[in-house]
Each structure stands twice: as C-alpha cells, then as structure tokens.
Design an enzyme around this catalytic site. Structure first.
Site, mmCIF file in Angstrom:
data_model
loop_
_atom_site.group_PDB
_atom_site.id
_atom_site.type_symbol
_atom_site.label_atom_id
_atom_site.label_comp_id
_atom_site.label_asym_id
_atom_site.label_seq_id
_atom_site.Cartn_x
_atom_site.Cartn_y
_atom_site.Cartn_z
ATOM 1 N N ARG A 33 0.847 -1.206 0.000
ATOM 2 C CA ARG A 33 0.000 0.000 0.000
ATOM 3 C C ARG A 33 0.886 1.261 0.000
ATOM 4 N NH1 ARG A 33 -3.120 -3.716 -0.662
ATOM 5 N NH2 ARG A 33 -4.690 -4.488 0.775
ATOM 6 N N GLU A 178 -14.049 -15.025 9.365
ATOM 7 C CA GLU A 178 -13.955 -14.513 7.996
ATOM 8 C C GLU A 178 -13.555 -15.597 6.994
ATOM 9 O OE1 GLU A 178 -11.100 -11.326 7.334
ATOM 10 O OE2 GLU A 178 -11.776 -11.032 5.287
ATOM 11 N N LYS A 223 -17.786 -12.302 8.915
ATOM 12 C CA LYS A 223 -17.244 -11.369 7.918
ATOM 13 C C LYS A 223 -17.121 -12.100 6.586
ATOM 14 C CE LYS A 223 -13.321 -8.310 6.962
ATOM 15 N NZ LYS A 223 -12.462 -7.288 7.550
ATOM 16 N N SER A 264 -14.355 -5.858 1.777
ATOM 17 C CA SER A 264 -14.575 -5.217 0.474
ATOM 18 C C SER A 264 -13.912 -6.012 -0.654
ATOM 19 C CB SER A 264 -14.123 -3.757 0.472
ATOM 20 O OG SER A 264 -12.752 -3.606 0.765
ATOM 21 N N GLY A 265 -12.827 -6.713 -0.378
ATOM 22 C CA GLY A 265 -12.314 -7.724 -1.301
ATOM 23 C C GLY A 265 -11.821 -7.268 -2.663
ATOM 24 N N GLY A 266 -11.581 -5.975 -2.833
ATOM 25 C CA GLY A 266 -11.116 -5.488 -4.132
ATOM 26 C C GLY A 266 -12.186 -4.730 -4.914
ATOM 27 N N ARG A 295 -9.477 -1.911 2.306
ATOM 28 C CA ARG A 295 -9.170 -1.051 1.163
ATOM 29 C C ARG A 295 -10.267 -0.014 0.894
ATOM 30 N NH1 ARG A 295 -7.784 -6.195 -2.430
ATOM 31 N NH2 ARG A 295 -8.966 -7.117 -0.715
HETATM 32 P P1 13P Z 1 -10.655 -5.548 2.377
HETATM 33 O O1 13P Z 1 -11.907 -4.799 2.733
HETATM 34 O O2 13P Z 1 -9.588 -4.692 1.787
HETATM 35 O O3 13P Z 1 -10.959 -6.802 1.594
HETATM 36 O O4 13P Z 1 -10.001 -6.033 3.739
HETATM 37 C C1 13P Z 1 -10.818 -6.513 4.727
HETATM 38 C C2 13P Z 1 -10.104 -7.545 5.481
HETATM 39 O O5 13P Z 1 -9.984 -7.465 6.686
HETATM 40 C C3 13P Z 1 -9.578 -8.702 4.745
HETATM 41 O O6 13P Z 1 -9.148 -9.678 5.631
#
Ligand code: 13P
Length: 342
Positions: A33, A178, A223, A264-266, A295
């Site tokens: 990042r 998650e 999550k 959010s995953g990208g 992100r």
């Molecule tokens: P993102 O929202 O960037 O996917 O990250 C969330 C997260 O904690 C991934 O493990």
C-alpha cells in the site's frame, strides 16, 4: 476473569450506523500500500499513518465501532506516548486484533491455502486481552477456478476458523469469523452464480464446524464476501449483487448471529458502499448488516495523506467521508449524489 459479555461486545461492533475499520494489514501488505504512494514502510511511517486514522475524531466517534489492528500496532504508541489502542478507546471504538498468521499453501491441494496460527493461540489471546483487544479476526481464503475449491480445502479452513473462534470466546474475545471467497483470485472470471454456489457451500460448512466446536453464535460476528462475479468478469448490477448476497446469507447464517460485516475484497470504494446500501434499503434481515472494510475505507485517505505531515487533515477528511458514506450504507440511506456533493 472477564467483565464484559461477548454478546454485548458483538452487539456494540454492529451498532446502528457503525461498522469496522480493518487496519490489520500485515507488514508485507502495508508495504504494498505504501509503495503505491512512494512512502517507505517503517515502524514510524506505519505508526504515523494509523495514528492519523485513529485521531480522525469525526469518523471514529460517529461511524467506526471497532478497529482491527495488526500485532505491531496494538503494541505501538502515538507520537505523544499514548498507546494507539487507547486512542481508539477514547473515541468510543473497540480495539480488535488479527490473530491468524496468514494463508499458506495447503499440502496436497495445489492452488489452495490453509490459514495458520492456531499453535499458541490460547496464550496469545490472553496477552491481547491484556493489551485491550476485545475482538479478533481470522481470515480463511477460498479461491474459485475451474476445479476449485475442493471439499478438502473448504473443510480444513472451516475447521481452523471454528477452533480459532472457540479459543477466542474462552479468552473473552469476540471472534470475527472470515471465510473469504475470493473475487480477485486467478483467473477471476467466474460468474455471480458460481460465487453464490461456492459461498453457500463455504458458509454451510463453516456454521456446521462452529456448531461442532460449541461456539456461541450470539458472541461472534461473520465477515463474508458479497456474492459477486469475478473481478475480470464484472457484469452483475448493484441490485443483483444485493439480492443474491441477501438470499445466500439467509440460506446459511442463523438468526442468532448478531451481525454480518462484509469485507470489500477489491471492490471499488463506491461499489462496496452501493452494494451494502442496496441490501439494507431493500431487505428485512434478522441480523445487522454492515462493513468491515480495509481497502474500501482507506484507499482515498492513504492517497490524500501521501506520507506528508501537512496532509494529515486532508487524509482524515477523506477517511471521514468514506466512513460517513458507509455509515449511511449500513442504514440503507446512501445515494450516489452524496459522493458528488463531497
Ligand atoms: P478488504 O476490505 O480490503 O478486503 O479487507 C478486509 C479484510 O480485513 C480482509 O481480511
């Protein structure tokens, strides 16, 4: 040993109009990042960046229920000597901690991974509790391609999540469970219906394992990924993502789970907000539905900051804007015009 009830912490994590800031990038990920803004990643620059976020009072007090930290950050102090976890608490938000040790190649399963970090976890959780953490995160990763995922990988990741969750609850810490079905894996061209099928399979397996491990569902937060097509085949409308995600969650997540906080995953910042808002505005659901974005909450702030002290206020404004947009999405009241107005 513990004074707070798991159920109360979990409910606070998904309080009305609030969501979670995922700021738990490992040292490797935060370096990537920082590379994107040409800032060297050192313990001090990582501290400065995160201190900027946690001192964004408007965002933290009004929109952020909890912050997921990386081990280093939970031990770090602000420039004035205040522990960063104390800054989070002072803003009325809850410090949390990523406790997994990352996804590693799963033996005998080419292209699939298993998340490590169970050994010694009981002791680490006790230490993290002492440092102020009241919730934790463990991410299992499931990739979609022609022949993947396999049952072996789904099952082993679900078992690890369940054992992690049980250990957290024993320590008085709420587990964020998650299981991420990747949207941006390779080749990333799968359809939304394939994502639906895999996500349903994964979530059913995860909840079976949680039950077998005697995890209290009232004292955890899920999550998940949204049900969405692969990054290189994006076609589904906002309404379709919302409808299929809610249908998949209703088919798999017991109503005793107090809240679901998406990764959010990208997805782009605005996509992640629009999808969450569409779900909350159009559907009645038994659980709270909010965000736990990394992100999609930080990208604009990171860019506005750019590693410069004189940009701290601009970075905080960018973060506050994204946090407010997602807070509205958690209430189902976000509209595109609000982005333009800002
Ligand atoms: P993102 O929202 O960037 O996917 O990250 C969330 C997260 O904690 C991934 O493990």
């Amino acid at each position: 040993m513990t004074t707070e009830r798991l159920e109360d912490i979990a409910v606070a994590m998904v309080a009305d109009g609030k969501g979670i800031l995922a700021a738990d990038e490992s040292s490797g990920t935060i370096k990537k990042r920082f590379d994107s803004i040409q800032v060297e990643s050192t313990a001090d620059t990582r501290r400065d960046y995160r201190e900027m976020l946690f001192r964004a009072d408007d965002a933290m007090k009004n929109y952020i229920s909890g912050v997921i930290l990386y081990d280093e950050t939970l031990r770090q102090k602000a420039v004035d000597g205040t522990p960063l976890a104390e800054l989070i608490k002072a803003a009325g938000s809850i410090p949390g901690i990523k406790v997994d040790a990352g996804a590693k190649d799963l033996p005998n399963f080419p292209g699939e991974s298993i998340t490590e970090g169970l050994d010694g976890l009981r002791e680490r959780l006790q230490e993290y509790y002492g440092l102020g953490a009241r919730f934790a995160k463990w991410r299992g990763v499931i990739a979609i391609s022609d022949g993947l995922p396999t049952w072996g990988a789904v099952k082993q990741n679900a078992q690890a999540l369940a054992r992690y969750a049980a250990l957290c609850q024993e320590a008085g810490i709420v587990p964020i469970v998650e299981p991420e079905v990747l949207m941006d894996g390779k080749p990333g061209d799968h359809s939304i219906d394939r994502c639906y099928d895999v996500t349903e399979w994964v979530l059913k397996t995860v909840f079976t394992e949680l039950y077998d491990a005697r995890v209290s569902l009232e004292g955890m937060i899920l999550k998940p990924n949204m049900v969405i097509d692969g990054k290189n085949a994006r076609k589904a409308s906002v309404e379709e993502v919302a409808e299929k995600t809610v249908r998949c969650l209703k088919a798999t997540v017991p109503a005793s789970v107090p809240g679901i906080a998406f990764l959010s995953g990208g997805q782009s910042d605005e996509e992640a907000t629009a999808h969450l808002s569409a779900m909350n505005s159009a559907y009645d659901m038994p659980w709270k539905l909010t965000f736990s974005y990394g992100r999609a909450l930080q990208a604009a702030a990171l860019k506005a900051w750019g590693g410069k002290t004189e940009n701290v206020a601009a970075g905080q404004r960018a973060f506050a804007h994204r946090a407010r947009m997602n807070s509205m999405a958690a209430a189902g009241t976000w509209k595109t015009d609000l982005e333009k107005a800002a």
